[in-house]
Design a protein around this motif. Sequence first.
Motif, mmCIF file in Angstrom:
data_model
loop_
_atom_site.group_PDB
_atom_site.id
_atom_site.type_symbol
_atom_site.label_atom_id
_atom_site.label_comp_id
_atom_site.label_asym_id
_atom_site.label_seq_id
_atom_site.Cartn_x
_atom_site.Cartn_y
_atom_site.Cartn_z
ATOM 1 N N LEU A 31 0.826 -1.223 0.000
ATOM 2 C CA LEU A 31 0.000 0.000 0.000
ATOM 3 C C LEU A 31 0.852 1.261 0.000
ATOM 4 N N GLN A 32 2.130 1.128 0.337
ATOM 5 C CA GLN A 32 3.032 2.292 0.285
ATOM 6 C C GLN A 32 3.280 2.755 -1.150
ATOM 7 N N PHE A 33 2.825 1.950 -2.122
ATOM 8 C CA PHE A 33 2.964 2.356 -3.523
ATOM 9 C C PHE A 33 1.655 2.918 -4.083
ATOM 10 N N PHE A 34 0.668 3.130 -3.220
ATOM 11 C CA PHE A 34 -0.607 3.694 -3.659
ATOM 12 C C PHE A 34 -0.678 5.152 -3.186
ATOM 13 N N ALA A 35 -0.952 6.042 -4.135
ATOM 14 C CA ALA A 35 -1.032 7.475 -3.811
ATOM 15 C C ALA A 35 -2.282 7.749 -2.975
ATOM 16 N N PRO A 36 -2.232 8.814 -2.173
ATOM 17 C CA PRO A 36 -3.415 9.133 -1.366
ATOM 18 C C PRO A 36 -4.679 9.258 -2.217
ATOM 19 N N GLU A 37 -4.531 9.886 -3.395
ATOM 20 C CA GLU A 37 -5.725 10.081 -4.233
ATOM 21 C C GLU A 37 -6.234 8.771 -4.833
ATOM 22 N N GLU A 38 -5.428 7.716 -4.744
ATOM 23 C CA GLU A 38 -5.910 6.406 -5.229
ATOM 24 C C GLU A 38 -6.729 5.693 -4.150
ATOM 25 N N ASP A 39 -6.806 6.292 -2.992
ATOM 26 C CA ASP A 39 -7.657 5.816 -1.902
ATOM 27 C C ASP A 39 -7.308 4.398 -1.432
ATOM 28 N N PRO A 40 -6.101 4.226 -0.885
ATOM 29 C CA PRO A 40 -5.719 2.885 -0.419
ATOM 30 C C PRO A 40 -6.720 2.285 0.553
ATOM 31 N N SER B 271 7.372 2.863 -9.877
ATOM 32 C CA SER B 271 6.383 3.164 -8.836
ATOM 33 C C SER B 271 6.861 4.328 -7.985
ATOM 34 N N GLN B 272 5.922 5.026 -7.374
ATOM 35 C CA GLN B 272 6.295 6.038 -6.372
ATOM 36 C C GLN B 272 5.984 5.471 -5.001
ATOM 37 N N MET B 273 6.742 5.921 -4.016
ATOM 38 C CA MET B 273 6.520 5.401 -2.668
ATOM 39 C C MET B 273 5.971 6.522 -1.784
ATOM 40 N N TYR B 274 5.092 6.144 -0.879
ATOM 41 C CA TYR B 274 4.478 7.116 0.035
ATOM 42 C C TYR B 274 4.625 6.585 1.459
ATOM 43 N N MET B 275 5.236 7.398 2.323
ATOM 44 C CA MET B 275 5.315 7.034 3.734
ATOM 45 C C MET B 275 3.965 7.360 4.377
ATOM 46 N N ARG B 276 3.583 6.583 5.364
ATOM 47 C CA ARG B 276 2.383 6.930 6.133
ATOM 48 C C ARG B 276 2.688 6.775 7.617
ATOM 49 N N GLY B 277 1.901 7.436 8.422
ATOM 50 C CA GLY B 277 2.097 7.373 9.861
ATOM 51 C C GLY B 277 1.181 6.340 10.498
ATOM 52 N N ARG B 278 1.350 6.178 11.812
ATOM 53 C CA ARG B 278 0.622 5.132 12.543
ATOM 54 C C ARG B 278 -0.893 5.214 12.366
ATOM 55 N N GLU B 279 -1.428 6.441 12.473
ATOM 56 C CA GLU B 279 -2.899 6.560 12.396
ATOM 57 C C GLU B 279 -3.439 6.101 11.060
ATOM 58 N N GLU B 280 -2.756 6.548 10.004
ATOM 59 C CA GLU B 280 -3.213 6.183 8.654
ATOM 60 C C GLU B 280 -3.106 4.677 8.419
#
Length: 326
Positions: free
Chosen positions: A221-230, A273-282
């Motif tokens: 899921l770190q390869f899914f952009a926020p706008e792709e709605d993981p 692919s692009q990578m997206y870091m996310r935090g604990r809550e997300e």
Amino acid sequence: MTGDPNTLETALSRPTAAGSPPNRFRGISARLPRVVDEHQSSKTDGFPESAGVESIDSTLIPGWVPPELDTTKAHTARIYEYLLGGMHYFDVDREAGETALRHVPQAREILQENRAFQNRATRFLIASGITQFLDLGSGLPGTGNIGDVARAEHRQARIVFVDFDPMVAVHGRALVAAADPAHTAVVEADVRRPAEVLADPELRRVLDLEQPVAIVMTSLLQFFAPEEDPRGIVAEYLAAVPPGSALVVSHITDGGRPAQAEAAVRAWDQTTSQMYMRGREEIAALFAGTELVEPGVVPRPLWRPDGEPRADWEEIWGLAGVGIKR
Ligand SMILES: C[S@@+](CC[C@H](N)C(=O)[O-])C[C@H]1O[C@@H](n2cnc3c(N)ncnc32)[C@H](O)[C@@H]1O
């Protein structure tokens, strides 16, 4: 089949480009001849007798690259293969892996701990009675893949690997042929299109979606952009399986070092692919609609470790968890 670019004979007789080829297939699985068989009508004629069908390696077919593979850009599955010490990658993937290592020197350990988490989660779920696995963004199904682990615990376990990297399909087909075709399938598809994935005839052949299924999304899921709605994508997969099914997720975090993490993310920009870091809550929010198995969403080494977790677990960036659908 003379002249067909897909045949091994053609590949063998193809002149190698002058100088060093920009991309070399580092190795070819012992199972590759089965894949080659799919591309040619005759058997493995042309291989030296002494090599034996099961021991062919890329040195026997210099420069041969399955024609469907794009070798001009690094692919995540192959970078992982490089970092995990596998053999199936190209120079461009190695270079991307080395760049990642420069920014995050413990990247290899993170990947190893990720696989170790995946294996513990698989064994836990089998022990809990779940015997069907949908491995989304499976990566190259090498030795110790989720299917091997599941089948070692339960011979009738059913596994479907899904990935959009064609190299995964090439190897996956060989794996399926070599393993248990009745209980295994490989689907080349984009996980971001759940309806298509879930309707795939191969998936349906192997998995009974009326029975509990483990939806596995490790380091995906770190390869899914926020706008792709993981979160929405996860929810679509969960909606397709009955209560009692499981969700297995691991996801990279910045390890509390945002500048270093940002550099690693930028390194991934040179890949497909692009990578997206996310935090604990997300990350925890991805488990909506499930009940988290103890100990919840935690760093990978701390999820039900087999013994004492490694002392430097804080260096293993990322969080992981298993939820059971209510
Ligand atoms: C980092 S690897 C993780 C492999 C394995 N799940 C693991 O945890 O070791 C991510 C994999 O997801 C695949 N992938 C990324 N985005 C995808 C998508 N939209 N659809 C299908 N596969 C995808 C990549 O090709 C790669 O093989």
